[in-house]
Scaffold this motif. Structure first.
Motif, PDB file in Angstrom:
ATOM      1  N   ASP A 198       0.925  -1.167  -0.073  1.00 44.87           N
ATOM      2  CA  ASP A 198       0.038  -0.108   0.150  1.00 44.87           C
ATOM      3  C   ASP A 198       1.044   1.815  -0.078  1.00 44.87           C
ATOM      4  N   SER A 199       1.880   1.161   1.076  1.00 45.19           N
ATOM      5  CA  SER A 199       2.626   2.600   0.985  1.00 45.19           C
ATOM      6  C   SER A 199       4.269   2.179   1.172  1.00 45.19           C
ATOM      7  N   ILE A 200       4.761   3.256   0.902  1.00 43.30           N
ATOM      8  CA  ILE A 200       6.455   2.763   1.399  1.00 43.30           C
ATOM      9  C   ILE A 200       6.500   4.642   1.633  1.00 43.30           C
ATOM     10  N   LYS A 201       7.501   4.710   2.760  1.00 44.67           N
ATOM     11  CA  LYS A 201       7.888   6.112   3.059  1.00 44.67           C
ATOM     12  C   LYS A 201       9.027   5.844   3.211  1.00 44.67           C
ATOM     13  N   VAL A 202      10.836   6.374   2.923  1.00 44.53           N
ATOM     14  CA  VAL A 202      11.558   5.906   3.534  1.00 44.53           C
ATOM     15  C   VAL A 202      12.240   7.679   3.291  1.00 44.53           C
ATOM     16  N   HIS A 203      12.929   8.197   4.584  1.00 41.69           N
ATOM     17  CA  HIS A 203      12.889   9.464   5.418  1.00 41.69           C
ATOM     18  C   HIS A 203      14.687   9.295   5.710  1.00 41.69           C
ATOM     19  N   ALA A 204      15.413  10.174   4.427  1.00 36.58           N
ATOM     20  CA  ALA A 204      17.118  10.621   5.165  1.00 36.58           C
ATOM     21  C   ALA A 204      17.280  11.365   5.952  1.00 36.58           C
ATOM     22  N   ALA A 205      17.861  11.646   6.423  1.00 33.33           N
ATOM     23  CA  ALA A 205      18.407  13.034   7.338  1.00 33.33           C
ATOM     24  C   ALA A 205      19.272  13.714   6.327  1.00 33.33           C
ATOM     25  N   ARG A 206      20.542  12.633   5.604  1.00 29.52           N
ATOM     26  CA  ARG A 206      20.932  13.643   4.894  1.00 29.52           C
ATOM     27  C   ARG A 206      20.843  13.172   3.053  1.00 29.52           C
ATOM     28  N   ARG A 207      22.057  13.701   2.499  1.00 24.78           N
ATOM     29  CA  ARG A 207      21.618  12.489   0.944  1.00 24.78           C
ATOM     30  C   ARG A 207      21.925  11.441   1.068  1.00 24.78           C
ATOM     31  N   MET A 208      21.842  10.331   0.265  1.00 27.40           N
ATOM     32  CA  MET A 208      22.122   9.041   0.991  1.00 27.40           C
ATOM     33  C   MET A 208      22.965   8.293  -0.469  1.00 27.40           C
ATOM     34  N   LYS A 209      23.698   8.216  -0.701  1.00 27.23           N
ATOM     35  CA  LYS A 209      24.359   7.926  -2.255  1.00 27.23           C
ATOM     36  C   LYS A 209      24.665   7.014  -2.425  1.00 27.23           C
ATOM     37  N   ASN A 210      23.338   6.182  -2.513  1.00 29.12           N
ATOM     38  CA  ASN A 210      23.171   4.244  -2.330  1.00 29.12           C
ATOM     39  C   ASN A 210      23.671   3.403  -4.293  1.00 29.12           C
TER      40      ASN A 210
END
Length: 473
Positions: free
Chosen positions: A111-123
């Motif tokens: 139904d829903s995915i939320k991904v929040h990072a405190a800083r830029r994630m260079k993945n």
């Protein structure tokens, strides 16, 4: 949760409790794992939490927290086949980092995915690195499994995640691609991403609404993979709406950036509404791989593209719409250029068609391109192949302030034939059309063009085949 020692206060690592919980869930087919509203489940161990096949996860307002880096090749958590998830909420603190975060196998229903990072994630390190991966089931013995895929994702939101979501058959035998099928994606909201939605080896699906906003912190203009939407080896997909703003490279790219034996050719892709502002390179780009492959039946019903190489010197890669090595490109209404007084740049060429056949554009509105409103040639960029340019029709072009000729043609040593514009209204520019070269085996016609200077032709061009208002070169 509490039966497995999971307190949900976010103060200590609770991976061991989750490992115990998922071990118990393996003994109960279709187990329901329900979180507690307000809980924070901190997972900082190197061990992965693996949700077994058929499990249902109902977080009910809880979220996961990661504060440490995830080792390369590892995930925070994975889901088996037939997973059902309501709201997957993940927070990455300042100390976290990863290449891949969450993986789903076949027939996931989310139904829903939320991904929040405190800083830029260079993945993104490789072609298969993303925060969220939907992949085919690698345990299947055959490389041509018709049940691969069948994913539903209703909504995803990410912030500060370089590469957000990837749909792909994860591992296939060389020369025997096993594409995902029946993909349904609802609302995508990517904030400060480099690559938002990547569809690789996906066959059949509908994507409702993709929006990417905000330039990723520290991202370089023209950064490879810097697209709101990237399709590679994709077929029979429909995008209802894409809004791609502040992307490091292109708003949307079909094909590439590197093609290998695992990818199918892209074909049958329809975009109903495309909006792009301030992309550092092209707005909409279709460019197959480097082995002479071609895309087929690409449809762009309506496009609004403005200020699409902001902050980048003009080059042959920065167009409003760039279509290469494609058979059957169709467009309805395309609007490209400088929209407001504060927008300081526009595309190099509004529409660039290279080695394209059997294509049509209903209406093009082009405002102050650096070079041409329309540029037609037979030599694709970095494709190591040349091909004909034929059967291309524009119903109407309204162009203002071109820096060069309003329409430019460079056929090099290839066949050029049956290029036509039914109506052309040009203001400014250096003539209605300039044909530099090409083996003209059919006419180039502007039937009802606004008054202006005569067309111009190169020395080796058959001048009788270039016609503007019944006047030849």
């Amino acid at each position: 949760m509490r039966d497995f020692g999971i307190r949900g206060d976010g103060l200590a690592d609770e991976t061991e409790g989750w490992l115990a919980l998922t071990k118990q869930a393996r003994q109960q087919p279709s187990a329901l794992i329900r979180g507690n509203k307000g809980d924070v489940y901190r997972l900082d161990s190197d061990a992965m939490v693996e949700i077994p096949d058929g499990c249902r996860l109902d977080l009910a307002g809880a979220r996961f927290l990661r504060t440490k880096p995830i080792a390369r090749g590892r995930y925070l958590m994975t889901f088996g086949t037939d997973a059902a998830v309501n709201d997957l909420d993940i927070e990455l603190s300042e100390g976290a980092n990863f290449n891949r975060l969450v993986r789903f196998f076949d027939r996931a229903n989310v139904d829903s995915i939320k991904v929040h990072a405190a800083r830029r994630m260079k993945n993104k390190v490789s072609d298969l690195d993303a925060a969220i991966l939907f992949v085919g089931n690698q345990s299947r013995p055959t490389p041509s499994d018709d049940s691969a895929g069948h994913f539903r994702l209703s909504r995803i939101e990410t912030e500060n995640i370089d590469s957000a979501v990837l749909f792909t058959q994860f591992s296939v035998a060389a020369g025997q691609p096993n594409p995902l099928r029946d993909v349904s994606i609802g609302t995508c909201r990517f904030k400060k991403a480099v690559l938002g939605l990547y569809l690789r080896n996906v066959q059949t699906g509908t994507i409702e609404d993709v929006q990417q906003t905000g330039f990723a912190d520290g991202a370089e203009p023209a950064e490879v993979g810097g697209n709101a939407v990237l399709c590679n080896g994709a077929r029979d997909l429909t995008f209802r709406r894409i809004e791609a703003n502040d992307t490091p490279s292109h708003g949307m790219r079909i094909g590439g950036p590197i093609k290998n034996t695992f990818e199918l050719e892209s074909a049958g892709i329809t975009v109903e509404l495309f909006i792009s502002r301030r992309s550092r390179r092209s707005g909409f780009k279709c460019k197959p791989g480097r082995d002479g492959s071609r895309a087929r039946n690409i449809t762009l019903k309506r496009a609004e593209i403005y200020d699409c190489h902001f902050g980048n010197a003009p080059s042959t890669n920065e167009q409003g719409v760039l279509i290469e090595c494609t058979d059957g490109f169709q467009a309805g209404h395309i609007s490209i250029g400088v929209r407001e007084a504060r927008d300081g740049t526009s595309s190099h060429d509004a529409v660039h068609l290279s080695s394209v056949t059997d294509s049509s554009v209903g209406r093009l509105d082009s405002d102050r391109p650096v070079r041409h409103h329309v540029w037609l040639n037979t030599t694709p960029q970095a494709n190591y192949a040349r091909g004909p340019l034929r059967s291309i029709r524009f119903e109407e072009i309204n162009g203002r302030g071109a820096g060069a000729a309003n329409i430019g043609v460079d056929g090099y040593d290839q066949d050029v034939s049956d290029i036509s514009v039914a109506r052309a209204n040009f203001q400014g520019g250096k003539g209605p059309i300039a044909v530099r070269s090409g083996r003209l085996v059919g006419p180039i016609r502007l039937d009802r063009a606004s008054p202006g200077s005569r067309p111009t032709c190169g020395l080796d061009v058959d001048a009788h085949r270039v016609i503007v208002n019944a006047t030849t070169c």
